[in-house]
Enzyme design. Structure first.
Site, PDB file in Angstrom:
ATOM      1  N   ASP A   1       0.993  -1.272   0.021  1.00 47.40           N
ATOM      2  CA  ASP A   1      -0.011  -0.106   0.044  1.00 47.40           C
ATOM      3  C   ASP A   1       0.898   1.140  -0.002  1.00 47.40           C
ATOM      4  O   ASP A   1       2.233   1.321   0.110  1.00 47.40           O
ATOM      5  CB  ASP A   1      -0.854  -0.160   1.276  1.00 47.40           C
ATOM      6  N   SER A   2       0.353   2.272  -0.148  1.00 54.29           N
ATOM      7  CA  SER A   2       1.069   3.622  -0.176  1.00 54.29           C
ATOM      8  C   SER A   2       1.537   3.782   1.362  1.00 54.29           C
ATOM      9  O   SER A   2       2.235   4.695   1.514  1.00 54.29           O
ATOM     10  CB  SER A   2       0.028   4.590  -0.774  1.00 54.29           C
TER      11      SER A   2
ATOM     12  N   CYS B   1     -11.271   3.175  -0.745  1.00 57.77           N
ATOM     13  CA  CYS B   1      -9.990   3.641  -0.097  1.00 57.77           C
ATOM     14  C   CYS B   1      -9.654   2.827   1.146  1.00 57.77           C
ATOM     15  O   CYS B   1     -10.607   2.694   1.699  1.00 57.77           O
ATOM     16  CB  CYS B   1     -10.063   5.288   0.010  1.00 57.77           C
ATOM     17  N   THR B   2      -8.387   2.450   0.922  1.00 60.03           N
ATOM     18  CA  THR B   2      -8.126   1.791   2.015  1.00 60.03           C
ATOM     19  C   THR B   2      -8.314   2.046   3.558  1.00 60.03           C
ATOM     20  O   THR B   2      -8.485   1.425   4.498  1.00 60.03           O
ATOM     21  CB  THR B   2      -6.551   1.020   2.156  1.00 60.03           C
ATOM     22  N   HIS B   3      -8.224   3.527   3.567  1.00 60.39           N
ATOM     23  CA  HIS B   3      -8.507   4.185   4.899  1.00 60.39           C
ATOM     24  C   HIS B   3      -9.986   4.029   5.504  1.00 60.39           C
ATOM     25  O   HIS B   3     -10.025   4.403   6.425  1.00 60.39           O
ATOM     26  CB  HIS B   3      -7.873   5.559   4.998  1.00 60.39           C
TER      27      HIS B   3
ATOM     28  N   GLU C   1      -5.288   9.080   9.389  1.00 66.32           N
ATOM     29  CA  GLU C   1      -3.865   8.950   9.675  1.00 66.32           C
ATOM     30  C   GLU C   1      -3.694   9.773  11.040  1.00 66.32           C
ATOM     31  O   GLU C   1      -2.703   9.396  11.946  1.00 66.32           O
ATOM     32  CB  GLU C   1      -2.966   9.326   8.659  1.00 66.32           C
TER      33      GLU C   1
ATOM     34  N   TYR D   1      -0.788   8.489  -2.284  1.00 69.89           N
ATOM     35  CA  TYR D   1      -0.580   8.032  -3.867  1.00 69.89           C
ATOM     36  C   TYR D   1      -2.014   8.921  -4.484  1.00 69.89           C
ATOM     37  O   TYR D   1      -1.914   8.893  -5.522  1.00 69.89           O
ATOM     38  CB  TYR D   1      -0.736   6.854  -4.312  1.00 69.89           C
ATOM     39  N   GLY D   2      -2.835   9.222  -3.642  1.00 72.30           N
ATOM     40  CA  GLY D   2      -4.316   9.592  -4.145  1.00 72.30           C
ATOM     41  C   GLY D   2      -4.378  10.842  -4.557  1.00 72.30           C
ATOM     42  O   GLY D   2      -5.355  11.172  -5.410  1.00 72.30           O
TER      43      GLY D   2
ATOM     44  N   CYS E   1      -4.204  -1.178  -2.220  1.00 73.71           N
ATOM     45  CA  CYS E   1      -4.280   0.244  -2.148  1.00 73.71           C
ATOM     46  C   CYS E   1      -5.395   0.363  -3.318  1.00 73.71           C
ATOM     47  O   CYS E   1      -4.970  -0.062  -4.562  1.00 73.71           O
ATOM     48  CB  CYS E   1      -2.832   0.940  -2.531  1.00 73.71           C
ATOM     49  N   ASN E   2      -6.058   1.132  -3.117  1.00 76.80           N
ATOM     50  CA  ASN E   2      -7.322   1.386  -4.388  1.00 76.80           C
ATOM     51  C   ASN E   2      -6.568   2.234  -5.445  1.00 76.80           C
ATOM     52  O   ASN E   2      -7.112   1.944  -6.609  1.00 76.80           O
ATOM     53  CB  ASN E   2      -8.375   2.242  -3.821  1.00 76.80           C
ATOM     54  N   THR E   3      -5.868   3.269  -5.033  1.00 77.35           N
ATOM     55  CA  THR E   3      -5.216   4.233  -6.075  1.00 77.35           C
ATOM     56  C   THR E   3      -4.366   3.346  -6.843  1.00 77.35           C
ATOM     57  O   THR E   3      -4.452   3.386  -8.274  1.00 77.35           O
ATOM     58  CB  THR E   3      -4.461   5.296  -5.422  1.00 77.35           C
TER      59      THR E   3
HETATM   60  N1  DGL Z   1      -4.158   3.698   0.027  1.00 73.95           N
HETATM   61  C1  DGL Z   1      -4.673   4.774  -0.864  1.00 73.95           C
HETATM   62  C2  DGL Z   1      -5.802   4.183  -1.506  1.00 73.95           C
HETATM   63  O1  DGL Z   1      -6.478   3.147  -1.206  1.00 73.95           O
HETATM   64  C3  DGL Z   1      -4.942   5.977   0.011  1.00 73.95           C
HETATM   65  C4  DGL Z   1      -3.934   6.779   0.677  1.00 73.95           C
HETATM   66  C5  DGL Z   1      -3.323   7.478  -0.514  1.00 73.95           C
HETATM   67  O2  DGL Z   1      -3.743   8.513  -0.828  1.00 73.95           O
HETATM   68  O3  DGL Z   1      -2.066   6.999  -0.719  1.00 73.95           O
HETATM   69  O4  DGL Z   1      -6.375   4.898  -2.231  1.00 73.95           O
END
Ligand code: DGL
Length: 267
Positions: A9-10, A183-185, A151, A41-42, A72-74
């Site tokens: 993940d990011s 999004c993972t968060h 976060e 990454y988003g 990570c979705n992005t």
């Molecule tokens: N992990 C990213 C996602 O799921 C969220 C955090 C980021 O922007 O890197 O898209």
């Protein structure tokens, strides 16, 4: 096969996917990489996210992983398709499983998607959803502030509630009955999002469906770990291991004893 599963993940959000892997596949060894030096990454371009993801995949391959989960979705939306063509081990992301789950759940055929700016801009969720069920209407909304709020640990805070109210008010005007937490968060503030969007709307956490897909894939390819030993979980980050450990301890079912820092730019 006792080789580990690589998960990346990011940063820390992918731990929500790792948690699900630990639950559904308790026998598997894992290696997690969180790109804490280069998060988020988003808000980044496809070119950058692809470059970062390729470096991480190269690192994971040095650890002899048997499969990779892009948690990570992005990165799943922007880089998975390309990387899948470049490597010879199975790699899966979180977008497709989340879409299939949402398509199954909806009765009104109106689905909401929330994610980072880059994920929403990529249009990947909409594209997949239309392929799976062309009659579906998708309402999407980028919610970039959720990531820093999560976060900062503001999971059940007034500020996060106010931001959620602003992000989700438009979506309430549509008759959606499923909302993909793209999004993972976001699963970490699932309760708060649920309160805001209303109980009629089912919240879809792609982590669950992604792990089910991983399980099927391991079984199908005969890659399951048959050894009955205590699994090993290794953690790597590109910066700030202390913050990572604190966060991981709040998300995972057990204490993270060690996190190694690597220079991901050298891969
Ligand atoms: N992990 C990213 C996602 O799921 C969220 C955090 C980021 O922007 O890197 O898209």
């Amino acid at each position: 096969m006792d080789a580990p599963i690589g998960v990346f993940d990011s940063g820390i959000g992918g731990l929500t996917v790792l948690r699900e892997i630990m639950r559904q596949l308790p026998n598997e060894n894992t290696i997690y990489f969180g790109d804490t030096a280069r998060v988020p990454y988003g808000s980044k371009s496809k070119k950058t996210v692809l470059k970062y993801s390729r470096q991480i995949v190269r690192f994971l391959l040095t650890k002899k992983v048997k499969a990779i989960v892009v948690a990570c979705n992005t990165a799943s939306a922007l880089a998975l398709e390309e990387i899948n063509k470049e490597i010879h081990i199975p790699i899966i992301g979180v977008v497709e499983p989340g879409v299939l789950m949402a398509a199954e759940m909806t009765e009104t055929n109106n689905i909401g998607i929330i994610g980072t700016s880059s994920t929403i801009k990529s249009g990947m969720y909409n594209e997949f959803l239309r392929k799976v069920k062309p009659e579906i209407t998708v309402v999407s909304k980028a919610c970039p502030l959720f990531v820093p709020l999560v976060e900062e640990g503001l999971w059940d805070d007034r500020i996060t509630e106010d931001i959620a109210a602003r992000y989700l008010c438009e979506m309430k005007e549509y008759d959606i009955d499923a909302l993909v937490l793209g999004c993972t968060h976001y699963p970490l503030i699932k309760r708060l999002i649920g309160r805001e969007i209303g109980e009629r709307v089912k919240l879809v956490n792609p982590a669950y469906a992604t792990t089910q897909k991983l399980k099927e894939l391991l079984e199908h390819k005969n890659l399951c770990n048959q050894k009955n030993e205590k699994p090993v979980h290794d953690y790597y980050v590109s910066d700030g291991p202390e913050k990572f450990v604190t966060f991981a301890d709040g998300v995972l079912p057990f204490t993270v004893s060690e996190t190694k820092v690597i220079d991901i730019e050298s891969y």
